[in-house]
Design a protein around this motif. Structure first.
Motif, mmCIF file in Angstrom:
data_model
loop_
_atom_site.group_PDB
_atom_site.id
_atom_site.type_symbol
_atom_site.label_atom_id
_atom_site.label_comp_id
_atom_site.label_asym_id
_atom_site.label_seq_id
_atom_site.Cartn_x
_atom_site.Cartn_y
_atom_site.Cartn_z
ATOM 1 N N GLU A 1 -0.100 5.169 -18.278
ATOM 2 C CA GLU A 1 -0.877 6.735 -17.851
ATOM 3 C C GLU A 1 0.156 7.571 -18.473
ATOM 4 N N ASN A 2 0.944 7.892 -19.243
ATOM 5 C CA ASN A 2 1.402 8.828 -19.834
ATOM 6 C C ASN A 2 0.243 9.118 -21.063
ATOM 7 N N THR B 1 -0.684 15.623 -29.107
ATOM 8 C CA THR B 1 -0.763 14.199 -29.339
ATOM 9 C C THR B 1 0.166 12.931 -28.803
ATOM 10 N N GLY B 2 0.568 11.495 -29.235
ATOM 11 C CA GLY B 2 1.086 10.724 -28.629
ATOM 12 C C GLY B 2 1.796 10.830 -27.373
ATOM 13 N N GLY B 3 0.194 10.087 -26.734
ATOM 14 C CA GLY B 3 1.049 9.844 -25.116
ATOM 15 C C GLY B 3 1.427 9.459 -24.595
ATOM 16 N N ALA B 4 1.703 8.130 -25.562
ATOM 17 C CA ALA B 4 2.903 7.553 -25.026
ATOM 18 C C ALA B 4 4.650 7.793 -26.111
ATOM 19 N N VAL B 5 4.166 7.552 -27.640
ATOM 20 C CA VAL B 5 5.363 8.276 -28.792
ATOM 21 C C VAL B 5 4.880 8.667 -29.625
ATOM 22 N N PHE B 6 5.588 9.402 -29.964
ATOM 23 C CA PHE B 6 5.342 10.249 -31.344
ATOM 24 C C PHE B 6 6.401 10.475 -31.814
ATOM 25 N N CYS B 7 6.486 9.893 -33.335
ATOM 26 C CA CYS B 7 7.454 10.110 -33.769
ATOM 27 C C CYS B 7 6.883 11.362 -35.539
ATOM 28 N N THR B 8 8.448 11.971 -35.812
ATOM 29 C CA THR B 8 7.997 12.896 -36.411
ATOM 30 C C THR B 8 9.649 13.286 -37.752
ATOM 31 N N ILE C 1 3.411 -2.956 -23.655
ATOM 32 C CA ILE C 1 2.266 -2.619 -23.461
ATOM 33 C C ILE C 1 1.903 -0.864 -22.990
ATOM 34 N N PHE C 2 1.501 -0.767 -24.066
ATOM 35 C CA PHE C 2 0.647 0.561 -23.998
ATOM 36 C C PHE C 2 -0.790 0.551 -22.872
ATOM 37 N N ASP C 3 -0.999 0.943 -21.719
ATOM 38 C CA ASP C 3 -1.956 1.015 -20.776
ATOM 39 C C ASP C 3 -2.276 2.763 -20.432
ATOM 40 N N GLN C 4 -3.886 2.873 -20.695
ATOM 41 C CA GLN C 4 -4.199 4.081 -19.884
ATOM 42 C C GLN C 4 -3.171 5.475 -20.194
ATOM 43 N N THR C 5 -3.255 5.362 -21.771
ATOM 44 C CA THR C 5 -3.024 6.320 -22.233
ATOM 45 C C THR C 5 -3.606 7.574 -22.747
ATOM 46 N N LYS C 6 -3.404 8.820 -22.497
ATOM 47 C CA LYS C 6 -4.190 10.228 -22.718
ATOM 48 C C LYS C 6 -3.834 10.330 -23.690
ATOM 49 N N ARG C 7 -4.411 11.040 -25.391
ATOM 50 C CA ARG C 7 -4.357 11.797 -25.955
ATOM 51 C C ARG C 7 -3.554 11.127 -27.749
ATOM 52 N N ILE C 8 -4.278 8.967 -27.283
ATOM 53 C CA ILE C 8 -3.322 9.004 -28.718
ATOM 54 C C ILE C 8 -2.433 7.912 -28.267
ATOM 55 N N ALA C 9 -2.142 6.948 -27.831
ATOM 56 C CA ALA C 9 -0.958 5.852 -27.368
ATOM 57 C C ALA C 9 0.130 6.458 -28.645
#
Length: 190
Positions: free
Chosen positions: A132-133, A140-147, A158-166
């Motif tokens: 639920e992140n 974007t990148g509700g759980a992890v964003f790499c740039t 485990i990636f569960d119920q992430t909003k805006r692309i996990a």
């Protein structure tokens, strides 16, 4: 900077500590910068907020500092811009490891609800649960964003119920390498 802790050029180990309910412009829970090493074992980083104009790191802000974090709960943190749970920035974050941690209900307005890796960062994430992140509408990148030439190696998570692309890779010079991960009920994509 740093609601509870600000450290520069320091080596720190935290065992079963609680960085909870702090607020700062960036690094709501803690702000670590330059020539430091940080180890966190157990405890919680919970309900911290980064509220500055370009807020980074609701829970932790790591600028050119390697982090080892094991068996920790990073929950309910919020950044008004990026890295709701943890913000990694800079090449000296290389070798950072996150193992067996829970990331839950962390939010960033723009990118990286739980974790943001930027500017030549290299982080290994193993055996973690992301639940639920999210990034807010338009982010974007509700759980992890790499740039920006950064790398994330993600295994057994485990990636569960992430909003805006996990998991989101923002630039062609960045890479996310994933193996043995479970994606469940992420409404906007994995």
């Amino acid at each position: 900077m740093g609601g509870a802790i600000v450290a520069r050029d320091a080596n720190a180990t935290f065992t079963d500590c609680f960085l909870n309910r702090n607020t700062a412009a960036s690094g709501g829970g803690a702000y670590f910068i330059s020539e430091s090493t940080v180890k966190i074992y157990g405890g919680t980083i919970m309900d911290n907020r980064a509220i500055g104009e370009n807020a980074e790191g609701g829970g932790l802000f790591m600028s050119n500092v390697p982090l080892e974090i094991i068996n920790c709960q990073i929950t309910g943190n919020n950044s008004l811009y990026s890295g709701g749970g943890i913000m990694f920035k800079g090449p000296d974050t290389a070798g950072s490891t996150i193992h067996n941690c829970l990331f839950a209900s962390n939010i960033a307005s723009a990118r990286g609800g739980a974790i943001l890796a930027s500017l030549f960062c290299n982080v290994s994430i193993t055996s973690c649960t992301f639940s639920e992140n999210g990034a807010q509408s338009g982010g974007t990148g509700g759980a992890v964003f790499c740039t920006h030439s950064s790398t994330a190696a993600i295994k057994d998570c485990i990636f569960d119920q992430t909003k805006r692309i996990a998991v989101y890779e923002n630039s062609s010079d960045s890479s996310v390498n994933m193996s043995y991960c479970l994606f469940n009920a992420n409404p906007d994509g994995d």
